[in-house]
Each structure stands twice: as C-alpha cells, then as structure tokens.
Design an enzyme around this catalytic site. Sequence first.
Site, PDB file in Angstrom:
ATOM      1  N   ARG A  88       0.871  -1.198   0.000  1.00  0.00           N
ATOM      2  CA  ARG A  88       0.000   0.000   0.000  1.00  0.00           C
ATOM      3  C   ARG A  88       0.897   1.233   0.000  1.00  0.00           C
ATOM      4  NH1 ARG A  88      -5.158   0.323   3.856  1.00  0.00           N
ATOM      5  NH2 ARG A  88      -5.930   1.570   2.121  1.00  0.00           N
ATOM      6  N   ASP A 235      -2.951   9.194   7.614  1.00  0.00           N
ATOM      7  CA  ASP A 235      -2.111   8.175   6.976  1.00  0.00           C
ATOM      8  C   ASP A 235      -0.743   8.709   6.610  1.00  0.00           C
ATOM      9  OD1 ASP A 235      -5.068   7.270   6.400  1.00  0.00           O
ATOM     10  OD2 ASP A 235      -3.767   5.520   6.331  1.00  0.00           O
TER      11      ASP A 235
HETATM   12  O1  MRU Z   1      -7.845   2.213   4.062  1.00  0.00           O
HETATM   13  P1  MRU Z   1      -7.727   2.163   5.558  1.00  0.00           P
HETATM   14  O2  MRU Z   1      -8.912   1.566   6.234  1.00  0.00           O
HETATM   15  O3  MRU Z   1      -6.418   1.530   6.005  1.00  0.00           O
HETATM   16  O4  MRU Z   1      -7.672   3.691   5.980  1.00  0.00           O
HETATM   17  C1  MRU Z   1      -7.511   4.017   7.321  1.00  0.00           C
HETATM   18  C2  MRU Z   1      -7.563   5.477   7.578  1.00  0.00           C
HETATM   19  O5  MRU Z   1      -7.665   6.291   6.683  1.00  0.00           O
HETATM   20  C3  MRU Z   1      -7.390   5.900   8.989  1.00  0.00           C
HETATM   21  O6  MRU Z   1      -8.087   7.073   9.243  1.00  0.00           O
HETATM   22  C4  MRU Z   1      -5.895   6.148   9.219  1.00  0.00           C
HETATM   23  O7  MRU Z   1      -5.138   5.038   8.850  1.00  0.00           O
HETATM   24  C5  MRU Z   1      -5.615   6.493  10.605  1.00  0.00           C
HETATM   25  S1  MRU Z   1      -5.854   5.113  11.667  1.00  0.00           S
HETATM   26  C6  MRU Z   1      -5.175   5.549  13.078  1.00  0.00           C
END
Ligand code: MRU
Length: 344
Positions: A88, A235
């Site tokens: 990712r 992220d």
């Molecule tokens: O695609 P995901 O479910 O991994 O996305 C997660 C998010 O966008 C969260 O808000 C982010 O990782 C922060 S989690 C502490």
Amino acid sequence: VSVGVAKIQAIRWDGRRLSLLDQTLLPGSEVWLTPSGAAEVAEAIARLAVRGAPNIGIAAAYGVALELSERPSLGALEEACDVLIASRPTAVNLAWAVERVRAACLGAGPSTLASAARGEAQKIHAAEDAASLAMGALGADWLAARDVRTVLTHCNTGALATGGRGSALGLAITLAERVEGVRVIACETRPLLQGARLTAWELERLGIPFSLIVDGAAAGLLARGAADAVVVGCDRVAANGDTANKVGTYAHALAAAAASVPFVVAGPTSTVDLSTPDGEAIVIEERDASEVTSLAGLGIAPPGTPVINPAFDVTPAALISALVTERGIASPVDVETVGALVAP
Ligand code: MRU
C-alpha cells in the site's frame, strides 16, 4: 459513561506466530489469519484484512520477522521489505516500520537476522501502543478544555487500526472516561464502510454512545451544530502539515471550517513524514473499481461503469485546528510546529 474494558486487538504476536483479525469479515465474523511469511502479510495488507496506518506498519514489521525466521538471509530480507512496502502506498507507517526492521537487521549481522527482526517489530508494536495512550490523554485534555462532548469522526481509527486504543477514536474514548455526556457521530465511510462495520463495532463493545450517519449527512449536521469537533486519524502528514486520510476527510474539514467547528487530526509521529514536503507530493492509493460499483458483493451500478476510486484525500494544514501526537500538539499546524514535534 463507564468505558468497557473489553480489549480489542487486531494484531497478536506470541513470539513466533503472527495472528491478524480479518477486518474484511467484521462485524459478521471474527476470523484470525495466521500468515506464514512476508508475501502473505503483504496480501492481507493489500486487501485490507489488516488496515489503519499504524497497524499496517506493525503487521509489516512482523511480516519481515516471519520471513526471516523461515529464511534467515540478506536476500530474503530484501525481498520481504520490497513486497511489504509495495502492498500500500499512502500510509507512511508501512515503509517507516519496514525500514526500521531492515536497519536493525543490517546492524545485527547475518547470524542474528531473525532475532533482530523479531525484536525490532516488538519494539515498534510496544511504542505504538504507548503512543496511542499518550495521544489519547493529550487530545482529551485539548477537547475537554473546549467543552467538546460530541465528536464526529470518519473511517476507523480505534484499536483495530492502531496499537493501543486508537488515534482519533482513542481521543474520544479517553474523553469519555473523563467527562460525562460524550457521544460519537461515526461516518459510514464509503466505499468500504470502515465506519459502519468497524467503528460502530468498537464503540458498541466499549459502551460509548454513538450514532452512525452516511458520509453525505456530515456537512449538514455540522452546519446545524450537531457536533462540537471533528476528530480524524491520518495516513501521512507532510512536513508542512498537509494530511492524507481516508477519502471524505477533506470534505469534513471544509464543512467544519464553514461551521466554525474545530477540526482535529490525531496520529503517532510515525505518521509524520518530513521527506514529503506537502500534500501534493503524497501518493494517493487508487483502488479497484469494484469497491465502488458493488456493495457487500451486490452490484449497485451498471456493469462497466467507469469509476474513480482514490482511497485517500489530502486536507490542507490551514484547515486543521490541531495535530495531536504522542509527543505533543501542533496548533496552528505548519512547517515550524510540525517540525518541532518530530525533532529528535
Ligand atoms: O484504508 P484504511 O482503512 O487503512 O484507511 C484508514 C484510515 O484512513 C485511517 O483514518 C488512518 O489510517 C488512521 S488510523 C489511526
């Protein structure tokens, strides 16, 4: 409110074996995966069985350790790091954690590669657990000082996404332990419904009152004063404070600004990436069209419908009232305050 003590965990490590709660199956069933090497961990990350920025870093670190336990060689180390980093692109925690394990292994020498990887992965996991608790306490102070009771949040940022109890959700949980009347408004988070499937599942278990809304309801509710703050995770935070988070976050930030509601970002400093200068430089993951054209396996658009499916968007620093980390709070959020937070 008395916050439930049920310990929610998405990642378990018993010293040799990694177990990942398959989040694609929640809330219907609780199935634990036991990947056997880096490629299987990478696959679990790519299909969001394990997800959330801090947790994909932790899982990837254990992925390197698993691989080296089977094949303790420098070649295996490089292959494991490459396959995991490629799984990712947006959450910087992933590459950050893998690079930490790689450096620990290279520093350890060939005969102790596997134990060095295991040790570093466990250190990262423990530090992320501690960071979650620390940011929860700091952020709850900030929210309590502003009389925040109702928190609107997006995606899932609880124990399923991070070490400890969460990032943004961790702030709400800590606030609920400290003051009466805390409520959460959880956005469902299309297309993959992390809010509906995961945040609702966590809040229900914790006994924190909440309401689920469709993403499109957030702006109107904010305009009518239904929430005292928007609190979201992150992220990747660029050097200037621009922040990537789950798609839909930017719309909430615009709506919060229009309604003069504070917009707070919470995350560990492992999510801050000083080598990315600003939001424009953040790579946004594009995911499969089927996530948009179907819902729970059911087609909801005509076959062949063209789709744009960015998994994240970027909120400019100027729209962020405060960035809460385990080391402190940046407010206002800019290149100086962000730099000061992560300075050694
Ligand atoms: O695609 P995901 O479910 O991994 O996305 C997660 C998010 O966008 C969260 O808000 C982010 O990782 C922060 S989690 C502490």
